[in-house]
Structure formats: C-alpha cells, structure tokens
Design a protein around this motif. Structure first.
Motif, PDB file in Angstrom:
ATOM      1  N   THR A 181       0.840  -1.200   0.000  1.00 46.09           N
ATOM      2  CA  THR A 181       0.000   0.000   0.000  1.00 46.09           C
ATOM      3  C   THR A 181       0.873   1.248   0.000  1.00 46.09           C
ATOM      4  O   THR A 181       0.642   2.178  -0.776  1.00 46.09           O
ATOM      5  N   GLN A 203      -4.158   4.726  -3.185  1.00 50.03           N
ATOM      6  CA  GLN A 203      -4.165   3.687  -2.160  1.00 50.03           C
ATOM      7  C   GLN A 203      -4.818   2.415  -2.676  1.00 50.03           C
ATOM      8  O   GLN A 203      -5.792   2.443  -3.371  1.00 50.03           O
ATOM      9  N   ASP A 209      -5.985  -1.955   2.438  1.00 46.83           N
ATOM     10  CA  ASP A 209      -5.267  -2.811   3.374  1.00 46.83           C
ATOM     11  C   ASP A 209      -6.241  -3.839   3.908  1.00 46.83           C
ATOM     12  O   ASP A 209      -7.387  -3.533   4.189  1.00 46.83           O
TER      13      ASP A 209
END
Length: 190
Positions: free
Chosen positions: A175, A185, A188
């Motif tokens: 990331t 991004q 996650d």
C-alpha cells in the motif's frame, strides 16, 4: 497500631519514588544510545536487502498518511539509485509486542529476495512459531511476488497468526509503495 500500618506504606512509597527517579535518570542517559542503535540496526538491515553502498532518502510519513497509508507503516525509504523502496512496518502477531519488519520492493513492484535476519527488526513471537514462518522455505514464497501474488500464499499450519502478521506487513508495504509510486491507495486487509 497506627504506626504499624502507616510506616510500611511510607517506606514503600519512598522506595517507589527512589526507583522511579533512578529509572528516569537511566532512561535520560540511554534513550539517545538506544535510538541510535535502532537506527544503525535499521540501516544495516536495509543494506542486507538492497546491497552494500545503497543510500536511502527517508520519505515524509505525514504526507503518505494523508494519502491513506496505514498507521502500521513506520518508515518509507527510497533507494537513491532508483532500485526500489524499503518499507518499515509494525504488524501484530502472536507475541506480546508487534513485530517490526522491513519489506524491500523493487521498482517493478516485486518483493526483493532477502533473508529473515534482514527483514526482521524485532519480534516477541514464540520462537517455534517464528521459526516455522521465518525460514527460507516459507519466505521463498514471498520473494519476487507482487501484491496479488502474496494473496495466494498459504499460512503456515500451526503458526497461522504469525504467518498472517507477515502477510499483513507485506500488504501494508505494498500500500505504501503504491501511494509513493502512483499517489493512490490499495485497500489494506488486516
């Protein structure tokens, strides 16, 4: 009777104050040395990953956090020779404290082949779990993989939490890499 009760309390309070003061003084003298040793260890580990003589530029974490990078990332370093990046990550495993790991990612977005002694800064994992995950045969699954490639790596049976902590650390590193290289991004998963 009252003195038998108050006197021990006063003595213990004085002992606690003395010990606290002594610890504060020792901490004051050693904190810079400890910080310097941690930075030296990190520099040595980065050299093990990228090779001798590679210099690094430390990237601004506040900027990266503003772009959506995980708070688990504790450092991002760009190799000045454009070889890639090293991301320092804190990941919760089985131990009482987070593992602190380094992940080298080359300019093509693949994990740089390394060793356990190069990528692990610190851990408090149970030794048997740690050895099952951080051995050459399991780590070989990660080398030269991209973000999608690490998702297909199975956890080590009997050390699932430690295995997942390693995978999560790599996810966070990717990331950070994608934010640095693309300005955006990827999600996650932790």
């Amino acid at each position: 009777m009252k003195n038998d009760f108050i006197l021990p309390i006063l003595v213990l309070t004085c002992i606690c104050l003395f010990v606290s003061s002594a610890l504060a003084i020792v901490n004051n003298f050693t904190k810079d040395v400890i910080k310097e040793n941690a930075e030296l260890l990190s520099a040595n580990q980065k050299e093990k990953i990228m090779g001798e003589g590679v210099e690094f530029e430390t990237l601004d974490l506040n900027y990266l956090f503003s772009k959506g990078m995980s708070g688990r990332v504790t450092g991002v370093f760009r190799a000045t020779n454009n070889m890639g990046y090293i991301v320092e990550v804190s990941s919760k495993g089985y131990g009482r404290e987070d593992m602190k790991l380094l992940c080298g990612i080359n300019i093509d977005g693949k994990i740089i082949k390394s060793t356990a002694d190069a990528i692990v800064l610190s851990h408090t994992e149970t030794v048997s779990f740690f050895r099952r995950v951080f051995n050459d045969s399991h780590l070989d699954n990660y080398w030269l993989k991209d973000r999608a490639g690490i998702e297909n790596i199975d956890a080590v049976s009997g050390a699932t939490i430690t295995s997942n902590a390693l995978k999560n650390a790599m996810r966070h590193a990717f990331t950070a890499f994608h934010i640095v290289t693309n300005g955006n991004q990827e999600a996650d998963n932790e």
